[in-house]
Design a protein around this motif. Structure first.
Motif, PDB file in Angstrom:
ATOM      1  N   ARG A  11       0.857  -1.181   0.000  1.00  0.00           N
ATOM      2  CA  ARG A  11       0.000   0.000   0.000  1.00  0.00           C
ATOM      3  C   ARG A  11       0.892   1.228   0.000  1.00  0.00           C
ATOM      4  O   ARG A  11       2.075   1.140   0.330  1.00  0.00           O
ATOM      5  CB  ARG A  11      -0.923   0.007   1.240  1.00  0.00           C
ATOM      6  CG  ARG A  11      -1.723  -1.277   1.424  1.00  0.00           C
ATOM      7  CD  ARG A  11      -2.557  -1.650   0.207  1.00  0.00           C
ATOM      8  NE  ARG A  11      -3.687  -0.777  -0.025  1.00  0.00           N
ATOM      9  CZ  ARG A  11      -4.883  -0.962   0.521  1.00  0.00           C
ATOM     10  NH1 ARG A  11      -5.115  -1.990   1.324  1.00  0.00           N
ATOM     11  NH2 ARG A  11      -5.862  -0.124   0.277  1.00  0.00           N
ATOM     12  N   ASP A  12       0.324   2.362  -0.374  1.00  0.00           N
ATOM     13  CA  ASP A  12       1.136   3.562  -0.528  1.00  0.00           C
ATOM     14  C   ASP A  12       1.227   4.311   0.793  1.00  0.00           C
ATOM     15  O   ASP A  12       0.215   4.709   1.366  1.00  0.00           O
ATOM     16  CB  ASP A  12       0.525   4.446  -1.615  1.00  0.00           C
ATOM     17  CG  ASP A  12       0.575   3.741  -2.964  1.00  0.00           C
ATOM     18  OD1 ASP A  12       1.444   2.862  -3.131  1.00  0.00           O
ATOM     19  OD2 ASP A  12      -0.236   4.068  -3.842  1.00  0.00           O
ATOM     20  N   ARG A  14       3.036   7.338   3.308  1.00  0.00           N
ATOM     21  CA  ARG A  14       3.628   8.682   3.222  1.00  0.00           C
ATOM     22  C   ARG A  14       4.438   9.074   4.439  1.00  0.00           C
ATOM     23  O   ARG A  14       4.793  10.241   4.602  1.00  0.00           O
ATOM     24  CB  ARG A  14       2.504   9.709   2.990  1.00  0.00           C
ATOM     25  CG  ARG A  14       1.783   9.486   1.687  1.00  0.00           C
ATOM     26  CD  ARG A  14       0.453  10.170   1.600  1.00  0.00           C
ATOM     27  NE  ARG A  14      -0.237   9.778   0.360  1.00  0.00           N
ATOM     28  CZ  ARG A  14      -0.886   8.646   0.188  1.00  0.00           C
ATOM     29  NH1 ARG A  14      -0.962   7.762   1.175  1.00  0.00           N
ATOM     30  NH2 ARG A  14      -1.467   8.359  -0.968  1.00  0.00           N
ATOM     31  N   PHE A  65       0.519  17.424  -4.083  1.00  0.00           N
ATOM     32  CA  PHE A  65       0.333  16.532  -2.932  1.00  0.00           C
ATOM     33  C   PHE A  65       1.643  15.810  -2.635  1.00  0.00           C
ATOM     34  O   PHE A  65       1.708  14.580  -2.622  1.00  0.00           O
ATOM     35  CB  PHE A  65      -0.796  15.531  -3.207  1.00  0.00           C
ATOM     36  CG  PHE A  65      -2.081  16.193  -3.612  1.00  0.00           C
ATOM     37  CD1 PHE A  65      -2.874  16.840  -2.680  1.00  0.00           C
ATOM     38  CD2 PHE A  65      -2.473  16.198  -4.936  1.00  0.00           C
ATOM     39  CE1 PHE A  65      -4.049  17.481  -3.061  1.00  0.00           C
ATOM     40  CE2 PHE A  65      -3.647  16.834  -5.339  1.00  0.00           C
ATOM     41  CZ  PHE A  65      -4.438  17.477  -4.395  1.00  0.00           C
ATOM     42  N   PRO A 109       3.738   6.766  -4.937  1.00  0.00           N
ATOM     43  CA  PRO A 109       3.929   7.545  -6.164  1.00  0.00           C
ATOM     44  C   PRO A 109       3.419   8.964  -5.940  1.00  0.00           C
ATOM     45  O   PRO A 109       2.447   9.166  -5.212  1.00  0.00           O
ATOM     46  CB  PRO A 109       3.069   6.812  -7.202  1.00  0.00           C
ATOM     47  CG  PRO A 109       2.126   5.969  -6.440  1.00  0.00           C
ATOM     48  CD  PRO A 109       2.599   5.844  -5.033  1.00  0.00           C
ATOM     49  N   ALA A 111       2.445  12.574  -8.025  1.00  0.00           N
ATOM     50  CA  ALA A 111       2.252  13.240  -9.321  1.00  0.00           C
ATOM     51  C   ALA A 111       2.981  14.583  -9.352  1.00  0.00           C
ATOM     52  O   ALA A 111       3.052  15.291  -8.341  1.00  0.00           O
ATOM     53  CB  ALA A 111       0.759  13.446  -9.570  1.00  0.00           C
ATOM     54  N   ARG A 147      -3.160   4.347   4.521  1.00  0.00           N
ATOM     55  CA  ARG A 147      -4.299   5.063   5.097  1.00  0.00           C
ATOM     56  C   ARG A 147      -5.540   4.201   5.239  1.00  0.00           C
ATOM     57  O   ARG A 147      -6.585   4.673   5.671  1.00  0.00           O
ATOM     58  CB  ARG A 147      -4.636   6.262   4.203  1.00  0.00           C
ATOM     59  CG  ARG A 147      -3.500   7.252   4.118  1.00  0.00           C
ATOM     60  CD  ARG A 147      -3.881   8.426   3.267  1.00  0.00           C
ATOM     61  NE  ARG A 147      -4.200   8.007   1.886  1.00  0.00           N
ATOM     62  CZ  ARG A 147      -4.467   8.849   0.920  1.00  0.00           C
ATOM     63  NH1 ARG A 147      -4.502  10.127   1.144  1.00  0.00           N
ATOM     64  NH2 ARG A 147      -4.723   8.410  -0.297  1.00  0.00           N
ATOM     65  N   VAL A 149      -7.448   2.943   2.888  1.00  0.00           N
ATOM     66  CA  VAL A 149      -8.522   3.098   1.900  1.00  0.00           C
ATOM     67  C   VAL A 149      -8.781   1.740   1.238  1.00  0.00           C
ATOM     68  O   VAL A 149      -7.901   0.888   1.173  1.00  0.00           O
ATOM     69  CB  VAL A 149      -8.189   4.172   0.836  1.00  0.00           C
ATOM     70  CG1 VAL A 149      -8.175   5.549   1.468  1.00  0.00           C
ATOM     71  CG2 VAL A 149      -6.869   3.879   0.141  1.00  0.00           C
ATOM     72  N   ARG A 151     -10.691  -0.898  -1.863  1.00  0.00           N
ATOM     73  CA  ARG A 151     -10.770  -1.049  -3.317  1.00  0.00           C
ATOM     74  C   ARG A 151     -12.213  -1.373  -3.707  1.00  0.00           C
ATOM     75  O   ARG A 151     -12.988  -1.908  -2.901  1.00  0.00           O
ATOM     76  CB  ARG A 151      -9.857  -2.187  -3.776  1.00  0.00           C
ATOM     77  CG  ARG A 151      -8.373  -1.934  -3.515  1.00  0.00           C
ATOM     78  CD  ARG A 151      -7.818  -0.817  -4.410  1.00  0.00           C
ATOM     79  NE  ARG A 151      -6.373  -0.734  -4.309  1.00  0.00           N
ATOM     80  CZ  ARG A 151      -5.700   0.110  -3.524  1.00  0.00           C
ATOM     81  NH1 ARG A 151      -6.361   0.951  -2.736  1.00  0.00           N
ATOM     82  NH2 ARG A 151      -4.387   0.111  -3.498  1.00  0.00           N
TER      83      ARG A 151
END
Ligand SMILES: Cc1cc2nc3c(=O)[nH]c(=O)nc-3n(C[C@H](O)[C@H](O)[C@H](O)COP(=O)(O)O)c2cc1C
Length: 163
Positions: A11-12, A14, A65, A109, A111, A147, A149, A151
């Motif tokens: 998972r992403d 931060r 972000f 990732p 942007a 976080r 979240v 799917r």
């Protein structure tokens, strides 16, 4: 870690601990990106390794972000050479993030919304395009890994024969 478990648990994240990423691990991450398949094997990418605080701050300013970027011990800028597509960049990027996760390193990732800013900060030739930033680091804690979240349900995204 088995590939399937690696993919499903990635998972992403931060937030990162201060632990540095060794050159040996970095080489494996880059090698995973290098080996990604691409359209007609054009390999339309370059990877910029960013570890300096000043450069992290400069490139973070090019995304809306990207607040966590300066805190990542390692940032890789994925750059598309002429003719490359976002799909190519995405394959290389996901390869690198999954290889890192297999080493216990989380990532996110990021942007680059402001293209000219990114071209300038990364020192890109005119015909090269900034595709994405990848922020990497060891997880700060179990909770900071993502976080939470969810799917979309399988039934909502999978279709048989036609949409
Ligand atoms: C193309 C793309 C752009 C993204 N840009 C950002 C970004 O600018 N900043 C950020 O914090 N996360 C960014 N993300 C991460 C997404 O927010 C994340 O993949 C999504 O919320 C799922 O998170 P999870 O894997 O932790 O469940 C981006 C992801 C993708 C695929």
């Amino acid at each position: 870690m088995e590939a399937y478990k690696n993919i499903l648990s990635k998972r992403d994240s931060r937030s990162y601990s201060g632990q540095e990423i060794s050159d040996e691990v970095l080489q494996r991450i880059l090698q995973a990106g290098r080996m990604a398949g691409s359209s007609k094997n054009t390999q339309p990418w370059g990877f910029i390794v960013i570890r300096g605080d000043e450069q992290k701050a400069s490139i973070a300013a090019c995304g809306d972000f990207a607040q966590h970027v300066p805190n990542a011990p390692l940032v890789i800028g994925v750059v598309l050479t002429p003719g490359g597509s976002g799909f190519d960049a995405g394959r290389a990027a996901q390869n690198m993030m999954l290889a890192a996760w297999d080493e216990g390193i989380t990532s996110c990732p990021v942007a680059l919304h402001h293209r000219e800013c990114a071209v300038e900060a990364l020192g890109l030739p005119e015909d090269h395009a900034p595709a994405m930033l990848l922020a990497f680091g060891y997880p700060e804690s179990e909770e900071s890994r993502h976080r939470g979240v969810t799917r979309n349900a399988m039934d909502d995204i999978v279709h048989q024969e036609r949409w």
